[in-house]
Design a protein around this motif. Structure first.
Motif, mmCIF file in Angstrom:
data_model
loop_
_atom_site.group_PDB
_atom_site.id
_atom_site.type_symbol
_atom_site.label_atom_id
_atom_site.label_comp_id
_atom_site.label_asym_id
_atom_site.label_seq_id
_atom_site.Cartn_x
_atom_site.Cartn_y
_atom_site.Cartn_z
ATOM 1 N N GLY A 26 -41.041 -25.530 -27.286
ATOM 2 C CA GLY A 26 -41.661 -26.616 -26.561
ATOM 3 C C GLY A 26 -40.680 -27.236 -25.581
ATOM 4 N N LYS A 27 -41.234 -28.013 -24.692
ATOM 5 C CA LYS A 27 -40.412 -28.593 -23.634
ATOM 6 C C LYS A 27 -39.652 -29.820 -24.114
ATOM 7 C CE LYS A 27 -43.147 -27.132 -19.636
ATOM 8 N NZ LYS A 27 -43.884 -27.583 -18.432
ATOM 9 N N TYR A 28 -38.554 -30.061 -23.484
ATOM 10 C CA TYR A 28 -37.809 -31.308 -23.611
ATOM 11 C C TYR A 28 -37.234 -31.538 -25.001
ATOM 12 C CZ TYR A 28 -40.652 -31.943 -19.441
ATOM 13 O OH TYR A 28 -41.291 -31.748 -18.240
ATOM 14 N N PHE A 29 -36.981 -30.462 -25.754
ATOM 15 C CA PHE A 29 -36.430 -30.630 -27.101
ATOM 16 C C PHE A 29 -35.105 -31.360 -27.064
ATOM 17 C CE2 PHE A 29 -35.858 -29.967 -31.464
ATOM 18 C CZ PHE A 29 -34.587 -29.464 -31.695
ATOM 19 N N THR A 30 -34.362 -31.182 -25.993
ATOM 20 C CA THR A 30 -33.058 -31.833 -25.907
ATOM 21 C C THR A 30 -33.170 -33.354 -25.861
ATOM 22 O OG1 THR A 30 -33.099 -31.583 -23.508
ATOM 23 C CG2 THR A 30 -31.987 -29.862 -24.764
ATOM 24 N N LEU A 31 -34.358 -33.863 -25.596
ATOM 25 C CA LEU A 31 -34.561 -35.310 -25.563
ATOM 26 C C LEU A 31 -34.871 -35.903 -26.931
ATOM 27 C CD1 LEU A 31 -36.766 -35.622 -22.356
ATOM 28 C CD2 LEU A 31 -34.278 -35.784 -22.558
ATOM 29 N N TYR A 32 -34.999 -35.033 -27.922
ATOM 30 C CA TYR A 32 -35.408 -35.471 -29.250
ATOM 31 C C TYR A 32 -34.212 -35.661 -30.179
ATOM 32 C CZ TYR A 32 -40.313 -34.613 -28.188
ATOM 33 O OH TYR A 32 -41.568 -34.673 -27.665
ATOM 34 N N HIS A 98 -38.044 -36.292 -33.290
ATOM 35 C CA HIS A 98 -38.788 -37.454 -32.837
ATOM 36 C C HIS A 98 -38.165 -38.045 -31.576
ATOM 37 C CE1 HIS A 98 -35.683 -38.906 -35.640
ATOM 38 N NE2 HIS A 98 -35.592 -39.932 -34.837
ATOM 39 N N ASN A 99 -39.045 -38.612 -30.765
ATOM 40 C CA ASN A 99 -38.627 -39.360 -29.586
ATOM 41 C C ASN A 99 -39.554 -40.552 -29.513
ATOM 42 O OD1 ASN A 99 -38.601 -40.341 -26.832
ATOM 43 N ND2 ASN A 99 -37.348 -38.566 -26.340
ATOM 44 N N TRP A 100 -39.056 -41.696 -29.954
ATOM 45 C CA TRP A 100 -39.927 -42.867 -30.064
ATOM 46 C C TRP A 100 -40.345 -43.375 -28.695
ATOM 47 C CZ3 TRP A 100 -41.244 -41.611 -34.393
ATOM 48 C CH2 TRP A 100 -40.386 -41.478 -35.488
ATOM 49 N N ARG A 101 -39.522 -43.135 -27.672
ATOM 50 C CA ARG A 101 -39.899 -43.573 -26.330
ATOM 51 C C ARG A 101 -41.130 -42.810 -25.852
ATOM 52 N NH1 ARG A 101 -35.177 -44.185 -22.003
ATOM 53 N NH2 ARG A 101 -34.632 -45.705 -23.603
ATOM 54 N N GLU A 105 -43.525 -37.347 -32.754
ATOM 55 C CA GLU A 105 -42.799 -36.952 -33.947
ATOM 56 C C GLU A 105 -43.402 -35.659 -34.464
ATOM 57 O OE1 GLU A 105 -43.114 -39.521 -37.351
ATOM 58 O OE2 GLU A 105 -41.207 -38.839 -38.170
ATOM 59 N N TYR A 106 -42.529 -34.734 -34.857
ATOM 60 C CA TYR A 106 -42.982 -33.430 -35.333
ATOM 61 C C TYR A 106 -42.207 -33.043 -36.588
ATOM 62 C CZ TYR A 106 -44.677 -33.338 -30.542
ATOM 63 O OH TYR A 106 -45.291 -33.652 -29.369
ATOM 64 N N TRP A 107 -42.887 -32.280 -37.438
ATOM 65 C CA TRP A 107 -42.296 -31.792 -38.683
ATOM 66 C C TRP A 107 -42.464 -30.278 -38.780
ATOM 67 C CZ3 TRP A 107 -39.833 -34.777 -42.378
ATOM 68 C CH2 TRP A 107 -39.978 -36.160 -42.262
ATOM 69 N N GLY A 108 -41.487 -29.633 -39.389
ATOM 70 C CA GLY A 108 -41.632 -28.238 -39.745
ATOM 71 C C GLY A 108 -42.266 -28.107 -41.118
ATOM 72 N N PRO A 109 -42.629 -26.881 -41.528
ATOM 73 C CA PRO A 109 -43.290 -26.670 -42.821
ATOM 74 C C PRO A 109 -42.343 -26.742 -44.009
ATOM 75 C CG PRO A 109 -42.981 -24.591 -41.706
ATOM 76 C CD PRO A 109 -42.550 -25.650 -40.744
#
Length: 117
Positions: A26-32, A98-101, A105-109
């Motif tokens: 996914g995009k922008y993972f570096t922002l998380y 997660h990126n609160w801004r 928020e995402y979780w793995g299995p």
């Protein structure tokens, strides 16, 4: 949208080591900011380690000096290096981004870690 998949769990003897991996797409993972959580049977999920988008890290007291969290932004990967494992480290380990801004928020299995002789 970010998808997370953990790997690297397994059965290890007390005192052993494991490296967990969290692969993100996914995009922008570096922002998380990324956390590793764990949940043992019958217990609440707990935060184990965290790494910010800027690379700052923090750990729960019980794993300090034994666990290290690392991220490789070029590969969209976050790792949890675990050493001197104890039976009480047995749990399902989850990767969280997660990126609160952004309000995301995402979780793995999750991946199972069992420390036993």
């Amino acid at each position: 949208q970010v998808q997370l998949v953990e790997s690297g769990g397994g059965l290890v003897q007390p005192g052993g080591s494991l490296r967990l991996s969290c692969a993100a797409s996914g995009k922008y993972f570096t922002l998380y900011d990324v956390n590793w959580h764990r949940q043992a049977p019958g217990k609440q999920r707990e935060l184990v380690a965290q790494i910010t988008s800027g690379g700052g890290t923090d750990y729960r007291d019980s794993v300090k000096g034994r666990f290290s969290i690392l991220r490789d932004n070029a590969k969209n990967m976050v790792y949890l290096q675990m050493a001197s494992l104890l039976p009480e480290d047995t749990a399902v380990y989850y990767c969280n981004a997660h990126n609160w801004r952004l309000g995301n928020e995402y979780w793995g299995p999750g991946t199972q870690v069992t420390v036993s002789s």
